[in-house]
Scaffold this motif. Structure first.
Motif, PDB file in Angstrom:
ATOM      1  N   LYS A  12     -35.333  14.956 -19.677  1.00  0.00           N
ATOM      2  CA  LYS A  12     -34.511  16.072 -19.201  1.00  0.00           C
ATOM      3  C   LYS A  12     -33.852  15.710 -17.880  1.00  0.00           C
ATOM      4  N   ALA A  13     -32.539  15.831 -17.830  1.00  0.00           N
ATOM      5  CA  ALA A  13     -31.787  15.466 -16.637  1.00  0.00           C
ATOM      6  C   ALA A  13     -30.319  15.779 -16.865  1.00  0.00           C
ATOM      7  N   VAL A  14     -29.548  15.669 -15.802  1.00  0.00           N
ATOM      8  CA  VAL A  14     -28.096  15.643 -15.938  1.00  0.00           C
ATOM      9  C   VAL A  14     -27.707  14.171 -16.106  1.00  0.00           C
ATOM     10  N   TYR A  15     -26.932  13.900 -17.126  1.00  0.00           N
ATOM     11  CA  TYR A  15     -26.523  12.530 -17.435  1.00  0.00           C
ATOM     12  C   TYR A  15     -25.062  12.319 -17.012  1.00  0.00           C
ATOM     13  N   TYR A  16     -24.832  11.226 -16.315  1.00  0.00           N
ATOM     14  CA  TYR A  16     -23.513  10.904 -15.794  1.00  0.00           C
ATOM     15  C   TYR A  16     -23.066   9.537 -16.294  1.00  0.00           C
ATOM     16  N   CYS A  17     -21.776   9.397 -16.572  1.00  0.00           N
ATOM     17  CA  CYS A  17     -21.251   8.053 -16.785  1.00  0.00           C
ATOM     18  C   CYS A  17     -20.493   7.636 -15.524  1.00  0.00           C
ATOM     19  N   SER A  18     -20.393   6.321 -15.358  1.00  0.00           N
ATOM     20  CA  SER A  18     -19.841   5.799 -14.109  1.00  0.00           C
ATOM     21  C   SER A  18     -19.234   4.429 -14.340  1.00  0.00           C
ATOM     22  N   THR A  19     -18.242   4.123 -13.517  1.00  0.00           N
ATOM     23  CA  THR A  19     -17.668   2.787 -13.510  1.00  0.00           C
ATOM     24  C   THR A  19     -17.235   2.434 -12.099  1.00  0.00           C
ATOM     25  N   TYR A  20     -17.282   1.139 -11.783  1.00  0.00           N
ATOM     26  CA  TYR A  20     -16.859   0.660 -10.476  1.00  0.00           C
ATOM     27  C   TYR A  20     -15.550  -0.089 -10.636  1.00  0.00           C
ATOM     28  N   ILE A  21     -14.510   0.428  -9.992  1.00  0.00           N
ATOM     29  CA  ILE A  21     -13.201  -0.219 -10.045  1.00  0.00           C
ATOM     30  C   ILE A  21     -13.105  -1.164  -8.852  1.00  0.00           C
ATOM     31  N   LEU A  22     -13.249  -2.463  -9.129  1.00  0.00           N
ATOM     32  CA  LEU A  22     -13.330  -3.465  -8.072  1.00  0.00           C
ATOM     33  C   LEU A  22     -12.092  -3.458  -7.188  1.00  0.00           C
ATOM     34  N   SER A  23     -10.920  -3.350  -7.797  1.00  0.00           N
ATOM     35  CA  SER A  23      -9.678  -3.435  -7.021  1.00  0.00           C
ATOM     36  C   SER A  23      -9.555  -2.297  -6.014  1.00  0.00           C
ATOM     37  N   ARG A  24     -10.213  -1.193  -6.288  1.00  0.00           N
ATOM     38  CA  ARG A  24     -10.162  -0.041  -5.383  1.00  0.00           C
ATOM     39  C   ARG A  24     -11.433   0.094  -4.550  1.00  0.00           C
ATOM     40  N   LYS A  25     -12.452  -0.703  -4.909  1.00  0.00           N
ATOM     41  CA  LYS A  25     -13.767  -0.643  -4.251  1.00  0.00           C
ATOM     42  C   LYS A  25     -14.315   0.788  -4.275  1.00  0.00           C
ATOM     43  N   VAL A  26     -14.163   1.406  -5.429  1.00  0.00           N
ATOM     44  CA  VAL A  26     -14.618   2.786  -5.589  1.00  0.00           C
ATOM     45  C   VAL A  26     -15.459   2.891  -6.867  1.00  0.00           C
ATOM     46  N   LYS A  27     -16.580   3.586  -6.759  1.00  0.00           N
ATOM     47  CA  LYS A  27     -17.412   3.891  -7.925  1.00  0.00           C
ATOM     48  C   LYS A  27     -17.075   5.319  -8.349  1.00  0.00           C
ATOM     49  N   TYR A  28     -16.649   5.457  -9.585  1.00  0.00           N
ATOM     50  CA  TYR A  28     -16.258   6.763 -10.107  1.00  0.00           C
ATOM     51  C   TYR A  28     -17.364   7.354 -10.969  1.00  0.00           C
ATOM     52  N   TRP A  29     -17.442   8.690 -10.926  1.00  0.00           N
ATOM     53  CA  TRP A  29     -18.462   9.425 -11.674  1.00  0.00           C
ATOM     54  C   TRP A  29     -17.809  10.541 -12.470  1.00  0.00           C
ATOM     55  N   GLY A  30     -18.423  10.854 -13.611  1.00  0.00           N
ATOM     56  CA  GLY A  30     -18.047  12.059 -14.316  1.00  0.00           C
ATOM     57  C   GLY A  30     -18.753  13.249 -13.719  1.00  0.00           C
ATOM     58  N   GLN A  31     -18.543  14.409 -14.335  1.00  0.00           N
ATOM     59  CA  GLN A  31     -19.130  15.648 -13.807  1.00  0.00           C
ATOM     60  C   GLN A  31     -20.547  15.862 -14.298  1.00  0.00           C
ATOM     61  N   GLY A  32     -20.951  15.109 -15.309  1.00  0.00           N
ATOM     62  CA  GLY A  32     -22.304  15.204 -15.830  1.00  0.00           C
ATOM     63  C   GLY A  32     -22.432  16.147 -17.005  1.00  0.00           C
ATOM     64  N   THR A  33     -23.454  15.885 -17.818  1.00  0.00           N
ATOM     65  CA  THR A  33     -23.781  16.767 -18.936  1.00  0.00           C
ATOM     66  C   THR A  33     -25.295  16.949 -18.969  1.00  0.00           C
ATOM     67  N   GLN A  34     -25.727  18.185 -19.126  1.00  0.00           N
ATOM     68  CA  GLN A  34     -27.150  18.522 -19.047  1.00  0.00           C
ATOM     69  C   GLN A  34     -27.847  18.225 -20.376  1.00  0.00           C
ATOM     70  N   VAL A  35     -28.973  17.548 -20.280  1.00  0.00           N
ATOM     71  CA  VAL A  35     -29.844  17.318 -21.440  1.00  0.00           C
ATOM     72  C   VAL A  35     -31.189  17.960 -21.139  1.00  0.00           C
ATOM     73  N   THR A  36     -31.624  18.844 -22.023  1.00  0.00           N
ATOM     74  CA  THR A  36     -32.920  19.515 -21.871  1.00  0.00           C
ATOM     75  C   THR A  36     -33.747  19.241 -23.115  1.00  0.00           C
ATOM     76  N   VAL A  37     -34.953  18.757 -22.905  1.00  0.00           N
ATOM     77  CA  VAL A  37     -35.860  18.449 -24.012  1.00  0.00           C
ATOM     78  C   VAL A  37     -37.064  19.376 -23.883  1.00  0.00           C
ATOM     79  N   SER A  38     -37.154  20.313 -24.812  1.00  0.00           N
ATOM     80  CA  SER A  38     -38.201  21.329 -24.710  1.00  0.00           C
ATOM     81  C   SER A  38     -38.439  21.947 -26.072  1.00  0.00           C
ATOM     82  N   SER A  39     -39.688  22.330 -26.290  1.00  0.00           N
ATOM     83  CA  SER A  39     -40.017  23.023 -27.530  1.00  0.00           C
ATOM     84  C   SER A  39     -39.951  24.528 -27.328  1.00  0.00           C
TER      85      SER A  39
END
Length: 118
Positions: free
Chosen positions: A91-118
């Motif tokens: 259970k967590a918020v899951y994010y994807c990310s990439t590092y654009i070397l030419s800009r020296k910036v790491k970009y992130w998405g807004q995230g998506t919540q995953v909940t594992v529960s019975s």
């Protein structure tokens, strides 16, 4: 503008499966590796999986190895994270990310919540 948009999160029972998607735009997608991270409440963000630009190599955190699979479709500018045998501790918020070397910036998405529960 670089954009990463996650989707596919939700509520699932222990032992269940989900597939997350990360749709990318604003950069040359097929020349960059992409990573999935997650952040659980009260914990630091941790790396879950990484895939190279061509998809020929993948790396996984020990905690998800054998259960999660990262893949990509460069024709669709999308990276996926298939999660099987989910556990409550996934259970967590899951994010994807990439590092654009030419800009020296790491970009992130807004995230998506995953909940594992019975």
């Amino acid at each position: 503008e670089v954009q990463l948009v996650e989707s596919g999160g939700g509520l699932v029972q222990p032992g269940g499966s989900l597939r997350l998607s990360c749709a990318a735009s604003g950069f040359t997608f097929d020349t960059y590796g992409i990573s999935w991270y997650r952040q659980a409440p009260g914990k630091e963000r941790e790396l879950v999986a990484t895939i190279t630009s061509t998809g020929d190599r993948t790396i996984y955190a020990d905690s998800v190895k054998g259960r999660f699979t990262i893949s990509r479709d460069n024709a669709k500018n999308t990276v996926y994270l298939k999660m099987n045998s989910l556990k409550p501790e996934d259970k967590a918020v899951y994010y994807c990310s990439t590092y654009i070397l030419s800009r020296k910036v790491k970009y992130w998405g807004q995230g998506t919540q995953v909940t594992v529960s019975s």
